[in-house]
Design an enzyme around this catalytic site. Structure first.
Site, PDB file in Angstrom:
ATOM      1  N   VAL A  11       0.838  -1.198   0.000  1.00 20.86           N
ATOM      2  CA  VAL A  11       0.000   0.000   0.000  1.00 20.86           C
ATOM      3  C   VAL A  11       0.876   1.252   0.000  1.00 20.86           C
ATOM      4  O   VAL A  11       0.740   2.123  -0.863  1.00 20.86           O
ATOM      5  CB  VAL A  11      -0.947  -0.018   1.225  1.00 20.86           C
ATOM      6  CG1 VAL A  11      -1.699   1.289   1.343  1.00 20.86           C
ATOM      7  CG2 VAL A  11      -1.923  -1.181   1.118  1.00 20.86           C
ATOM      8  N   ASP A  30      10.522   3.979   6.092  1.00 20.42           N
ATOM      9  CA  ASP A  30      10.420   2.581   6.523  1.00 20.42           C
ATOM     10  C   ASP A  30      11.548   2.323   7.509  1.00 20.42           C
ATOM     11  O   ASP A  30      12.626   2.927   7.398  1.00 20.42           O
ATOM     12  CB  ASP A  30      10.541   1.649   5.309  1.00 20.42           C
ATOM     13  CG  ASP A  30       9.940   0.282   5.588  1.00 20.42           C
ATOM     14  OD1 ASP A  30       8.829   0.004   5.095  1.00 20.42           O
ATOM     15  OD2 ASP A  30      10.580  -0.507   6.324  1.00 20.42           O
ATOM     16  N   LYS A  35      15.510  -2.415   2.938  1.00 13.84           N
ATOM     17  CA  LYS A  35      14.455  -2.015   2.005  1.00 13.84           C
ATOM     18  C   LYS A  35      14.717  -0.602   1.475  1.00 13.84           C
ATOM     19  O   LYS A  35      14.582  -0.331   0.285  1.00 13.84           O
ATOM     20  CB  LYS A  35      13.101  -2.068   2.728  1.00 13.84           C
ATOM     21  CG  LYS A  35      11.918  -1.989   1.787  1.00 13.84           C
ATOM     22  CD  LYS A  35      10.623  -1.941   2.550  1.00 13.84           C
ATOM     23  CE  LYS A  35       9.883  -3.241   2.494  1.00 13.84           C
ATOM     24  NZ  LYS A  35       8.535  -3.162   3.071  1.00 13.84           N
ATOM     25  N   ASN A 216     -14.183  -6.592   2.622  1.00 14.45           N
ATOM     26  CA  ASN A 216     -13.392  -7.811   2.402  1.00 14.45           C
ATOM     27  C   ASN A 216     -14.146  -9.075   2.820  1.00 14.45           C
ATOM     28  O   ASN A 216     -14.004 -10.119   2.186  1.00 14.45           O
ATOM     29  CB  ASN A 216     -12.045  -7.708   3.123  1.00 14.45           C
ATOM     30  CG  ASN A 216     -11.022  -6.998   2.256  1.00 14.45           C
ATOM     31  OD1 ASN A 216     -11.285  -6.716   1.092  1.00 14.45           O
ATOM     32  ND2 ASN A 216      -9.862  -6.704   2.806  1.00 14.45           N
ATOM     33  N   ASN A 260     -15.327 -16.269  -9.400  1.00 15.72           N
ATOM     34  CA  ASN A 260     -14.477 -17.296 -10.001  1.00 15.72           C
ATOM     35  C   ASN A 260     -14.183 -18.374  -8.971  1.00 15.72           C
ATOM     36  O   ASN A 260     -13.442 -18.145  -8.014  1.00 15.72           O
ATOM     37  CB  ASN A 260     -13.151 -16.699 -10.472  1.00 15.72           C
ATOM     38  CG  ASN A 260     -13.343 -15.830 -11.688  1.00 15.72           C
ATOM     39  OD1 ASN A 260     -14.074 -16.208 -12.615  1.00 15.72           O
ATOM     40  ND2 ASN A 260     -12.722 -14.669 -11.694  1.00 15.72           N
ATOM     41  N   ALA A 261     -14.759 -19.552  -9.203  1.00 18.52           N
ATOM     42  CA  ALA A 261     -14.510 -20.650  -8.256  1.00 18.52           C
ATOM     43  C   ALA A 261     -13.053 -21.084  -8.358  1.00 18.52           C
ATOM     44  O   ALA A 261     -12.406 -20.892  -9.380  1.00 18.52           O
ATOM     45  CB  ALA A 261     -15.435 -21.815  -8.597  1.00 18.52           C
ATOM     46  N   CYS A 269      -4.929 -10.289   2.919  1.00 17.73           N
ATOM     47  CA  CYS A 269      -6.074  -9.495   3.393  1.00 17.73           C
ATOM     48  C   CYS A 269      -7.341 -10.287   3.696  1.00 17.73           C
ATOM     49  O   CYS A 269      -7.845 -10.236   4.808  1.00 17.73           O
ATOM     50  CB  CYS A 269      -6.404  -8.405   2.378  1.00 17.73           C
ATOM     51  SG  CYS A 269      -5.160  -7.142   2.304  1.00 17.73           S
ATOM     52  N   ARG A 336       1.692 -15.252   0.962  1.00 13.89           N
ATOM     53  CA  ARG A 336       1.038 -15.230   2.273  1.00 13.89           C
ATOM     54  C   ARG A 336      -0.359 -15.855   2.177  1.00 13.89           C
ATOM     55  O   ARG A 336      -1.144 -15.489   1.314  1.00 13.89           O
ATOM     56  CB  ARG A 336       0.936 -13.788   2.795  1.00 13.89           C
ATOM     57  CG  ARG A 336       2.272 -13.282   3.322  1.00 13.89           C
ATOM     58  CD  ARG A 336       2.190 -11.847   3.744  1.00 13.89           C
ATOM     59  NE  ARG A 336       2.031 -10.953   2.600  1.00 13.89           N
ATOM     60  CZ  ARG A 336       1.844  -9.643   2.711  1.00 13.89           C
ATOM     61  NH1 ARG A 336       1.789  -9.081   3.891  1.00 13.89           N
ATOM     62  NH2 ARG A 336       1.720  -8.897   1.623  1.00 13.89           N
TER      63      ARG A 336
HETATM   64  C1  UDX Z   1      -8.090  -8.027  -1.378  1.00 11.36           C
HETATM   65  C2  UDX Z   1      -9.249  -7.082  -1.737  1.00 11.36           C
HETATM   66  O1  UDX Z   1      -9.707  -7.386  -3.052  1.00 11.36           O
HETATM   67  C3  UDX Z   1      -8.788  -5.627  -1.636  1.00 11.36           C
HETATM   68  O2  UDX Z   1      -9.882  -4.766  -1.887  1.00 11.36           O
HETATM   69  C4  UDX Z   1      -8.243  -5.391  -0.243  1.00 11.36           C
HETATM   70  O3  UDX Z   1      -7.827  -4.074  -0.075  1.00 11.36           O
HETATM   71  C5  UDX Z   1      -7.112  -6.353   0.068  1.00 11.36           C
HETATM   72  O4  UDX Z   1      -7.584  -7.695  -0.109  1.00 11.36           O
HETATM   73  P1  UDX Z   1      -5.949  -8.990  -2.631  1.00 11.36           P
HETATM   74  O5  UDX Z   1      -5.630  -9.701  -1.353  1.00 11.36           O
HETATM   75  O6  UDX Z   1      -4.852  -8.289  -3.356  1.00 11.36           O
HETATM   76  O7  UDX Z   1      -7.095  -7.891  -2.381  1.00 11.36           O
HETATM   77  O8  UDX Z   1      -6.540 -10.090  -3.629  1.00 11.36           O
HETATM   78  P2  UDX Z   1      -7.904 -10.419  -4.334  1.00 11.36           P
HETATM   79  O9  UDX Z   1      -7.816 -10.118  -5.780  1.00 11.36           O
HETATM   80  O10 UDX Z   1      -9.040  -9.860  -3.593  1.00 11.36           O
HETATM   81  O11 UDX Z   1      -7.919 -12.021  -4.195  1.00 11.36           O
HETATM   82  C6  UDX Z   1      -7.931 -12.652  -2.927  1.00 11.36           C
HETATM   83  C7  UDX Z   1      -8.010 -14.145  -3.077  1.00 11.36           C
HETATM   84  O12 UDX Z   1      -9.278 -14.533  -3.550  1.00 11.36           O
HETATM   85  C8  UDX Z   1      -7.003 -14.763  -4.042  1.00 11.36           C
HETATM   86  O13 UDX Z   1      -6.530 -15.967  -3.478  1.00 11.36           O
HETATM   87  C9  UDX Z   1      -7.811 -15.041  -5.292  1.00 11.36           C
HETATM   88  O14 UDX Z   1      -7.299 -16.091  -6.070  1.00 11.36           O
HETATM   89  C10 UDX Z   1      -9.153 -15.402  -4.679  1.00 11.36           C
HETATM   90  N1  UDX Z   1     -10.294 -15.159  -5.581  1.00 11.36           N
HETATM   91  C11 UDX Z   1     -10.607 -13.886  -5.952  1.00 11.36           C
HETATM   92  C12 UDX Z   1     -11.057 -16.233  -6.015  1.00 11.36           C
HETATM   93  O15 UDX Z   1     -10.798 -17.398  -5.682  1.00 11.36           O
HETATM   94  N2  UDX Z   1     -12.140 -15.983  -6.817  1.00 11.36           N
HETATM   95  C13 UDX Z   1     -12.484 -14.731  -7.197  1.00 11.36           C
HETATM   96  O16 UDX Z   1     -13.482 -14.594  -7.915  1.00 11.36           O
HETATM   97  C14 UDX Z   1     -11.690 -13.651  -6.759  1.00 11.36           C
END
Ligand code: UDX
Length: 437
Positions: A11, A30, A35, A216, A260-261, A269, A336
């Protein structure tokens, strides 16, 4: 206007790079000296598309990085805090880093005439800003909110792998706190930055904090929902979860994203925020059966891959399995809470030989599994003598796979958790999560 950003993770560094590239005067802070040196040498500390380009441009223009937090507090108008708030083992969030930063800011505020606006971008559970962070700041600065400094919450919604695009063009800005001149200042800053195209929601601290967790947790809910739907589809011959999901997604009340399954959600997050909201609900005396079910569904989805593998290969002992994709999502080297890691752990208990491939995340996963598994830089090497390949992460590289790529396998079995190759005519035993055979 002088801006400081404390904590240069996904971020903070993306925000610093975007602001710097737009000529804002930015100081990135930081406490990790390695880093800082890396960034000063124009290297990025993690893989994120477009970040290097924006960082280079920002450093040529108006971004500097250092570990001098005190200077940042004395000289800045806006101080964004973007340090991590990871999970404790009980699911609760760990406020150690942010409390530490707030304490240091407070101590410096006591010694300076500067009256900066301090903005918490890190994700914190409802009431943290008002009952934990603000009292710390007031105690150490001996000054009050709105007079000696400003204090607001401003949760971040960017996605990894799209951090720069999301920072350039966020879908929302949420600002929480007192509706005073500091709030006006931050609201004005964002409307200039985003040319009034992004909606700005102004509310109190707790609502702003909860919006992030609600967001989230809802995304996690959509994924667990569609994963359960996928498991139903799998039991119905010729049914396909993507066709069902696309159709329901056309209903504007449902929406077509996050349907998306797959193997379950991972990352830094969604699992953390879902856990923290469950933990918070428990603490305030509300047993959240629904969110617990979302979590359980996600845990079971990883185990389902193991059951599918057993149904394909029978006894797994001494079999070789290829894991295609170890990062938690495509276009990222972040592992992670990656479901691939959970799966590898489950497989190792069964005495299986595992070969892992990933376009970006191999170095990270090597730190975890060391010599317990093997690592391949090419897909063909990873598939060599394998009994089954499992596509875990939807990298584009895997979408392009064709029959000839699988020729070195001992047994031609492919378990596609993301259905990347469902429409291709592959001469192998193809099993996909969400497609009924
Ligand atoms: C997420 C939120 O989207 C974001 O708004 C927040 O600020 C931080 O957390 P991120 O962790 O970068 O972002 O990933 P994201 O694209 O949300 O995917 C999270 C997980 O869900 C991944 O493992 C992804 O593969 C999975 N996922 C996502 C699915 O299995 N199916 C989907 O349809 C979407």
């Amino acid at each position: 206007m002088k801006i400081s950003i404390i904590g240069l993770g996904f971020v903070g560094l993306s925000f610093a790079a975007v602001l710097g590239s737009k000529n804002f005067s930015v100081l990135g802070i930081d406490n990790d000296p390695k880093k800082i040196i890396k960034i000063q040498n124009n290297e990025i500390p993690f893989y994120e598309p477009k970040l290097k380009k924006f960082l280079n441009s920002a450093q040529k223009k108006s971004l500097t990085v250092s570990d001098d937090l005190e200077f940042a507090v004395r000289s800045s108008d806006l101080i964004f805090i973007t340090v991590s708030t990871p999970s404790l083992t009980n699911g609760e969030i760990n406020l150690k880093f942010i409390k530490n930063v707030i304490t240091k800011i407070g101590k410096t505020l006591k010694k300076t005439k500067n009256k900066p606006l301090i903005i918490v971008k890190s994700t914190v559970i409802p009431e943290t800003s008002e009952t934990v962070l603000l009292p710390l700041l007031e105690k150490f600065s001996q000054k009050s909110n709105g007079k000696g400094f400003g204090f607001l919450t401003n949760p971040e919604f960017l996605r990894e792998g799209r951090a720069i695009d999301d920072t350039l063009n966020p879908h929302i800005i949420v600002l929480g706190g007192k509706k005073n001149n500091y709030m006006k200042k931050l609201s004005k800053f964002y409307s200039i930055l985003y040319k009034k195209t992004t909606p700005i929601i102004i509310t109190n601290y707790s609502n702003a904090e909860l919006i992030k967790y609600a967001n989230n947790s809802f995304l996690a809910t959509k994924i667990s929902f569609v994963n359960q739907l996928a498991n139903i589809c799998q039991k119905i011959p010729n049914s396909d979860v993507d066709i069902v999901a696309t159709a329901i997604g056309i209903d504007p009340r449902i929406g077509n994203q996050f349907l998306n399954a797959g193997p379950g959600f991972g990352g830094s997050c969604l699992p953390k925020d879902l856990n923290a909201l469950i933990n918070f609900s428990d603490k305030i005396g509300y047993k959240n059966t629904f969110l617990n079910a979302v979590k359980t569904t996600n845990v079971q989805q990883a185990k389902k891959i193991l059951y599918l593998l057993e149904s394909i290969l029978g006894n797994l002992k001494n079999k070789k399995i290829t894991i295609l994709g170890v990062s938690f999502k495509e276009n990222s080297d972040d592992i992670r809470e990656s479901v691939s890691i959970k799966l590898i752990r489950l497989l190792l208990q069964k005495n299986i030989k595992i070969s892992a491939h990933d376009p970006k995340a191999l170095l990270n996963i090597k730190k975890i599994f060391k010599d317990k598994i093997t690592y391949s830089n090419t897909i063909s090497e990873s598939l060599h003598h394998s009994d089954c390949a499992i596509i875990m992460t939807p990298w584009n590289e895997y979408r392009d796979l064709k029959n000839s790529d699988f020729k070195g396998m001992r047994k031609k079995n492919l378990l596609d958790t993301r259905r990347l190759l469902s429409t291709k005519k592959l001469k192998l035993n193809y099993i996909a999560i969400g497609i009924g055979s």
